[in-house]
Write a protein that holds these residues in place. Structure first.
Motif, PDB file in Angstrom:
ATOM      1  N   ILE A 495      43.945  -0.935 -16.727  1.00 59.63           N
ATOM      2  CA  ILE A 495      43.086   0.247 -16.709  1.00 59.63           C
ATOM      3  C   ILE A 495      42.218   0.170 -17.952  1.00 59.63           C
ATOM      4  O   ILE A 495      42.698   0.369 -19.074  1.00 59.63           O
ATOM      5  CB  ILE A 495      43.903   1.560 -16.712  1.00 59.63           C
ATOM      6  CG1 ILE A 495      44.858   1.613 -15.522  1.00 59.63           C
ATOM      7  CG2 ILE A 495      42.973   2.765 -16.688  1.00 59.63           C
ATOM      8  CD1 ILE A 495      45.769   2.835 -15.529  1.00 59.63           C
ATOM      9  N   ALA A 496      40.933  -0.159 -17.775  1.00 57.68           N
ATOM     10  CA  ALA A 496      40.010  -0.292 -18.898  1.00 57.68           C
ATOM     11  C   ALA A 496      39.313   1.036 -19.156  1.00 57.68           C
ATOM     12  O   ALA A 496      39.230   1.898 -18.274  1.00 57.68           O
ATOM     13  CB  ALA A 496      38.986  -1.382 -18.607  1.00 57.68           C
ATOM     14  N   GLU A 497      38.827   1.194 -20.394  1.00 55.20           N
ATOM     15  CA  GLU A 497      38.137   2.427 -20.800  1.00 55.20           C
ATOM     16  C   GLU A 497      38.951   3.649 -20.377  1.00 55.20           C
ATOM     17  O   GLU A 497      38.457   4.587 -19.769  1.00 55.20           O
ATOM     18  CB  GLU A 497      36.727   2.469 -20.200  1.00 55.20           C
ATOM     19  CG  GLU A 497      35.833   1.326 -20.702  1.00 55.20           C
ATOM     20  CD  GLU A 497      34.468   1.310 -20.049  1.00 55.20           C
ATOM     21  OE1 GLU A 497      34.307   1.936 -18.978  1.00 55.20           O
ATOM     22  OE2 GLU A 497      33.552   0.673 -20.606  1.00 55.20           O
ATOM     23  N   ALA A 498      40.241   3.573 -20.701  1.00 54.26           N
ATOM     24  CA  ALA A 498      41.186   4.592 -20.235  1.00 54.26           C
ATOM     25  C   ALA A 498      40.944   5.940 -20.905  1.00 54.26           C
ATOM     26  O   ALA A 498      40.709   6.027 -22.108  1.00 54.26           O
ATOM     27  CB  ALA A 498      42.612   4.129 -20.498  1.00 54.26           C
ATOM     28  N   THR A 499      41.017   6.980 -20.123  1.00 62.22           N
ATOM     29  CA  THR A 499      40.947   8.362 -20.599  1.00 62.22           C
ATOM     30  C   THR A 499      42.221   9.071 -20.122  1.00 62.22           C
ATOM     31  O   THR A 499      42.919   8.566 -19.229  1.00 62.22           O
ATOM     32  CB  THR A 499      39.720   9.086 -20.019  1.00 62.22           C
ATOM     33  OG1 THR A 499      39.840   9.117 -18.581  1.00 62.22           O
ATOM     34  CG2 THR A 499      38.431   8.368 -20.403  1.00 62.22           C
ATOM     35  N   PRO A 500      42.555  10.238 -20.699  1.00 64.72           N
ATOM     36  CA  PRO A 500      43.734  10.968 -20.214  1.00 64.72           C
ATOM     37  C   PRO A 500      43.685  11.226 -18.709  1.00 64.72           C
ATOM     38  O   PRO A 500      44.712  11.160 -18.025  1.00 64.72           O
ATOM     39  CB  PRO A 500      43.679  12.275 -21.017  1.00 64.72           C
ATOM     40  CG  PRO A 500      42.966  11.912 -22.280  1.00 64.72           C
ATOM     41  CD  PRO A 500      41.949  10.896 -21.874  1.00 64.72           C
ATOM     42  N   GLU A 501      42.493  11.493 -18.206  1.00 63.07           N
ATOM     43  CA  GLU A 501      42.350  11.767 -16.776  1.00 63.07           C
ATOM     44  C   GLU A 501      42.648  10.521 -15.944  1.00 63.07           C
ATOM     45  O   GLU A 501      43.288  10.589 -14.893  1.00 63.07           O
ATOM     46  CB  GLU A 501      40.942  12.273 -16.463  1.00 63.07           C
ATOM     47  CG  GLU A 501      40.611  13.646 -17.026  1.00 63.07           C
ATOM     48  CD  GLU A 501      40.347  13.631 -18.528  1.00 63.07           C
ATOM     49  OE1 GLU A 501      40.417  14.694 -19.164  1.00 63.07           O
ATOM     50  OE2 GLU A 501      40.082  12.527 -19.066  1.00 63.07           O
ATOM     51  N   LYS A 502      42.182   9.356 -16.430  1.00 60.93           N
ATOM     52  CA  LYS A 502      42.429   8.108 -15.709  1.00 60.93           C
ATOM     53  C   LYS A 502      43.922   7.775 -15.666  1.00 60.93           C
ATOM     54  O   LYS A 502      44.452   7.339 -14.643  1.00 60.93           O
ATOM     55  CB  LYS A 502      41.669   6.955 -16.371  1.00 60.93           C
ATOM     56  CG  LYS A 502      40.218   6.826 -15.942  1.00 60.93           C
ATOM     57  CD  LYS A 502      39.636   5.524 -16.479  1.00 60.93           C
ATOM     58  CE  LYS A 502      38.212   5.314 -16.000  1.00 60.93           C
ATOM     59  NZ  LYS A 502      37.649   4.028 -16.475  1.00 60.93           N
ATOM     60  N   LYS A 503      44.611   7.969 -16.790  1.00 57.53           N
ATOM     61  CA  LYS A 503      46.042   7.688 -16.838  1.00 57.53           C
ATOM     62  C   LYS A 503      46.793   8.594 -15.866  1.00 57.53           C
ATOM     63  O   LYS A 503      47.654   8.139 -15.105  1.00 57.53           O
ATOM     64  CB  LYS A 503      46.584   7.899 -18.253  1.00 57.53           C
ATOM     65  CG  LYS A 503      45.988   6.988 -19.313  1.00 57.53           C
ATOM     66  CD  LYS A 503      46.537   7.356 -20.687  1.00 57.53           C
ATOM     67  CE  LYS A 503      45.810   6.643 -21.806  1.00 57.53           C
ATOM     68  NZ  LYS A 503      46.277   7.049 -23.134  1.00 57.53           N
ATOM     69  N   LEU A 504      46.460   9.873 -15.903  1.00 60.58           N
ATOM     70  CA  LEU A 504      47.136  10.849 -15.049  1.00 60.58           C
ATOM     71  C   LEU A 504      46.884  10.539 -13.580  1.00 60.58           C
ATOM     72  O   LEU A 504      47.802  10.602 -12.747  1.00 60.58           O
ATOM     73  CB  LEU A 504      46.644  12.253 -15.402  1.00 60.58           C
ATOM     74  CG  LEU A 504      47.484  13.438 -14.917  1.00 60.58           C
ATOM     75  CD1 LEU A 504      48.898  13.329 -15.453  1.00 60.58           C
ATOM     76  CD2 LEU A 504      46.849  14.747 -15.368  1.00 60.58           C
ATOM     77  N   GLN A 505      45.641  10.193 -13.264  1.00 61.42           N
ATOM     78  CA  GLN A 505      45.296   9.879 -11.878  1.00 61.42           C
ATOM     79  C   GLN A 505      46.071   8.655 -11.376  1.00 61.42           C
ATOM     80  O   GLN A 505      46.555   8.639 -10.238  1.00 61.42           O
ATOM     81  CB  GLN A 505      43.789   9.639 -11.769  1.00 61.42           C
ATOM     82  CG  GLN A 505      43.315   9.336 -10.352  1.00 61.42           C
ATOM     83  CD  GLN A 505      41.820   9.069 -10.302  1.00 61.42           C
ATOM     84  OE1 GLN A 505      41.145   9.048 -11.324  1.00 61.42           O
ATOM     85  NE2 GLN A 505      41.303   8.865  -9.099  1.00 61.42           N
ATOM     86  N   ARG A 506      46.197   7.635 -12.224  1.00 63.85           N
ATOM     87  CA  ARG A 506      46.904   6.425 -11.811  1.00 63.85           C
ATOM     88  C   ARG A 506      48.386   6.706 -11.572  1.00 63.85           C
ATOM     89  O   ARG A 506      48.979   6.232 -10.590  1.00 63.85           O
ATOM     90  CB  ARG A 506      46.735   5.342 -12.881  1.00 63.85           C
ATOM     91  CG  ARG A 506      47.450   4.034 -12.561  1.00 63.85           C
ATOM     92  CD  ARG A 506      46.961   3.458 -11.216  1.00 63.85           C
ATOM     93  NE  ARG A 506      47.603   2.205 -10.899  1.00 63.85           N
ATOM     94  CZ  ARG A 506      47.090   1.017 -11.201  1.00 63.85           C
ATOM     95  NH1 ARG A 506      45.910   0.935 -11.814  1.00 63.85           N
ATOM     96  NH2 ARG A 506      47.721  -0.075 -10.859  1.00 63.85           N
ATOM     97  N   ILE A 507      48.993   7.490 -12.462  1.00 63.59           N
ATOM     98  CA  ILE A 507      50.416   7.814 -12.304  1.00 63.59           C
ATOM     99  C   ILE A 507      50.642   8.586 -11.015  1.00 63.59           C
ATOM    100  O   ILE A 507      51.561   8.295 -10.240  1.00 63.59           O
ATOM    101  CB  ILE A 507      50.919   8.613 -13.525  1.00 63.59           C
ATOM    102  CG1 ILE A 507      50.926   7.720 -14.772  1.00 63.59           C
ATOM    103  CG2 ILE A 507      52.316   9.159 -13.266  1.00 63.59           C
ATOM    104  CD1 ILE A 507      51.261   8.456 -16.044  1.00 63.59           C
TER     105      ILE A 507
END
Length: 686
Positions: A495-507
């Protein structure tokens, strides 16, 4: 800030001290095995409560003469039933006692601790640390202990956390950022801190650690509760089976003494796993504590064993975090020796991790013909100019970021030699950081800094992949840089250019597919993802928000610990499953091994099934009782150590455990009971 005061590492224990400690541990566990005979304590282990009730009944029957059963045989059966119970209690007590010494030392460190609590700005009162509550503000100065878990709201200081982590090297704690959390009972070795307490008494990291190592407040996990229900069900089934044996015997004109039936019940119910279940859970938590990881619940540890996806931060987990020098590339027409000398001299004043790595890299290349340092005027690195350097005679050496060096030389990018420009672009495209080295008005070459992947991390990811666990690298780098590092590290996804939203969405997307997800983090921006993940590992030196959101806290603040936590979780689940398989297989084998010998007098036709040719019904039941007790003793080391989990898929692991513990559980009673039967006959006990 004053220089940190380093403490000496504790001296390793001698062989004599280790032997004395083990002897004391065994003695304490033996004493506790008797205190655990209290039925109120055995309520948590229903199978062992049944064993105690049968032991009591058998003991009473010893004083009620029965022509069919000698008093000596009844006494032997009663004694071995009590031994079975004591051995199971000993296993649990031994598991609890392994951490008691550490718990005692932790408790001793917190007794009589005082705190300087703020009543109003600049005004403080002395109170006991036990009186502090969440929200209180305390001031801690050099040489004092931090009275409780908290967050630094003012100041910067070095903290020795050896009392908690065992690591004597002090760490820096400061207000703001991701390194503001402090732990109670750690020592301030320099300056001062203003700390806001974040835990009430009984809720601190120290309290949780003590509870874990003692096993005092360990709650049963859902898996343990489900297994308890299975064991209770099996116990009821065998209770019905044993209860129906007497009517069958009387119908055939025979009789089975009550002592035999009671003893038979104990041999058939799953006493092995019933006696070791608690010890397995406590030992698993103990292994976690030895890793300096605090679990808020046993559920988190079990979830770690079922994880399908690991989200890992690149910095500090997969890579060292600090960029390191990996190459020096000379500009056209410049000798490598000149570039090496200039890079070394211009890095002497750079105290950053990157600057030190350049010096280390050059020194590892071999002897460098450089002037004495006393003859060199060192120019320290400045964050404002992004340059460091050295002046030697009329030579002015400078090293720094590309734009900073070009500005120093009053040059544009177009003025760079074409070959050097291509080198700089190539370094940047590979995910590295290019630095330029200059001497006076000349560009000497470039330095390649890269985020170095930790040695052995690729092999660890390969092991996880073999277990069916996918790894996902999380990084704020651009996709090109992230892909380069991911390929080198051997992760499955990125996950590149990760943001809190990106991490949460992936989980959430992984969980929606029915997968268990684990991740680690230390910042406030990691808190949502840590809370959402099935296993969230927070760094102890991170923010309070991250620690509260996670269900595991690593006291060493080592992100790679997540891989070890997964291993411990798998070992816990596999150990429990393996010993359950062994226990159930044991019960099935004992059923077919004992009943033919026990009923041969009533049903002579069963002689065909008496493959073991046991000496008599009396020796059959006594041999089974003795085997039932001794097998618990034999399995205590395995329950405490745990079954080692190999890097293989779930299907292969299941086949392996069924072969070893399933087939082993079937064969062990036939071999063990026959050998005990022969021994009992040889010594004349039956």
């Amino acid at each position: 800030m004053n220089a940190p005061i380093l403490t000496q590492d504790p001296q390793p224990k001698t062989a004599a001290q280790a032997k004395t400690g083990a002897s004391t541990l065994w003695q304490a566990a033996l004493g506790k095995a008797f205190t655990k005979l209290d039925p109120r304590q055995l309520q948590r282990a229903p199978v062992m409560l049944v064993v105690e009730l049968t032991a009591i009944v058998t003991t009473v029957l010893c004083f009620m003469p029965n022509p069919a059963v000698s008093t000596g045989l009844a006494v032997q059966i009663a004694l071995w039933l009590w031994f079975t119970l004591l051995f199971a209690n000993f296993a649990e007590a031994l598991a609890e006692g392994r951490g008691k010494a550490r718990a005692d030392s932790l408790k001793a460190g917190s007794q009589g601790l005082k705190a300087r609590r703020q009543t109003q700005p600049g005004v403080y009162e002395s109170v006991a640390a036990s009186e502090l509550r969440r929200g209180d503000i305390v001031r801690v100065e050099a040489g004092e202990q931090i009275p409780g878990d908290g967050e630094v709201i003012e100041g910067i200081a070095a903290v020795n956390e050896a009392a908690i982590t065992g690591e004597s090297a002090p760490v820096i704690r400061e207000s703001g950022g991701d390194r503001s959390a402090v732990t109670g009972n750690t020592n301030l070795v320099s300056d001062w801190l203003l700390v806001k307490i974040t835990a009430n008494p009984g809720e601190s990291t120290l309290d949780r650690m003590i509870a874990l190592v003692e096993g005092a407040r360990r709650q049963k996990t859902p898996n343990e509760i489900a297994l308890d229900m299975l064991l209770i069900g099996l116990t009821l089934v065998f209770l019905v089976v044993v209860a129906t044996l007497q009517p069958f015997a009387r119908y055939a004109g025979g009789d089975l003494p009550l002592v035999y039936l009671v003893a038979l019940l104990v041999t058939l119910i799953p006493t092995t796993i019933g006696g070791l279940l608690s010890a397995i859970g406590i030992a698993g938590m103990d292994r976690l504590v030895r890793l300096n990881v605090i679990a808020k619940s046993g559920r988190a540890v079990e979830a770690a064993g079922d994880v399908h996806v690991l989200l890992l931060d690149k910095t500090g987990t997969i890579t060292f975090g600090n960029r390191r020098c990996s190459a020096l590339i000379a500009a056209p027409g410049i000798a490598e020796q000149d570039l090496t000398e200039a890079a070394l001299l211009s890095s002497l004043g750079d105290d950053t991790a990157e600057g030190k790595s350049i010096v280390e890299y050059i020194r590892n290349l071999g002897p460098v013909q450089a002037p004495e340092r006393s003859a060199v005027k060192v120019i320290a690195f400045s964050a404002e100019t992004r340059l460091s350097g050295a002046d030697h005679g009329s030579q002015r050496y400078r090293k720094g970021a590309v734009d900073a060096v070009l500005d120093y030389l009053k040059m544009n990018r177009s003025d760079m030699p074409a070959a050097l420009a291509r080198t700089v672009d190539k370094i940047a495209q590979s995910g590295g950081t290019p630095l330029l080295v200059a001497s006076d008005a000349r560009l000497l070459g470039a330095i390649h800094l890269k985020d170095v992947v930790k040695p052995g991390i690729r092999e660890r990811f390969a092991e996880l992949r073999a277990m069916g666990i996918r790894t996902v690298m999380v990084t704020g780098d651009n996709p090109l840089t992230a892909a380069a590092i991911a390929a080198e590290a051997g992760v499955d996804d990125v996950i590149a250019e990760a943001t809190p939203e990106k991490k949460l969405q992936r989980i959430r997307s992984e969980q929606a597919e029915g997968k268990m997800v684990a991740m680690c983090g230390d910042g406030a921006n990691d808190a949502p993802a840590l809370a959402q993940a099935d296993v969230g590992l927070a760094m102890n030196d991170g923010t309070q928000a991250a620690r509260e959101a996670a269900n595991l806290v690593d006291l060493d603040s080592d992100p790679t610990k997540l891989l070890d936590v997964v291993q411990v979780g798998k070992e816990l689940l596999v150990t429990r499953g393996a010993l359950t398989t062994f226990s159930v297989a044991n019960d099935v084998a004992k059923y077919f091994a004992i009943l033919p010998a026990l009923f041969i007098g009533v049903y002579p036709q069963l002689g065909v099934l008496n493959l073991m040719q046991l000496h008599s019904p009396q020796s059959a039941i006594l041999s089974a009782i003795v085997f039932n007790a001794l097998i618990i003793v034999a399995l205590i080391p395995l329950a405490l150590r745990g079954v080692r989990v190999q890097a293989t898929d779930a299907a292969s692991l299941l086949r392996r455990n069924l072969l070893i513990y399933g087939l082993g559980g079937l064969l062990a009673p036939f071999v063990g009971i026959k050998l005990i039967d022969m021994l009992l006959v040889a010594v004349g006990l039956v």
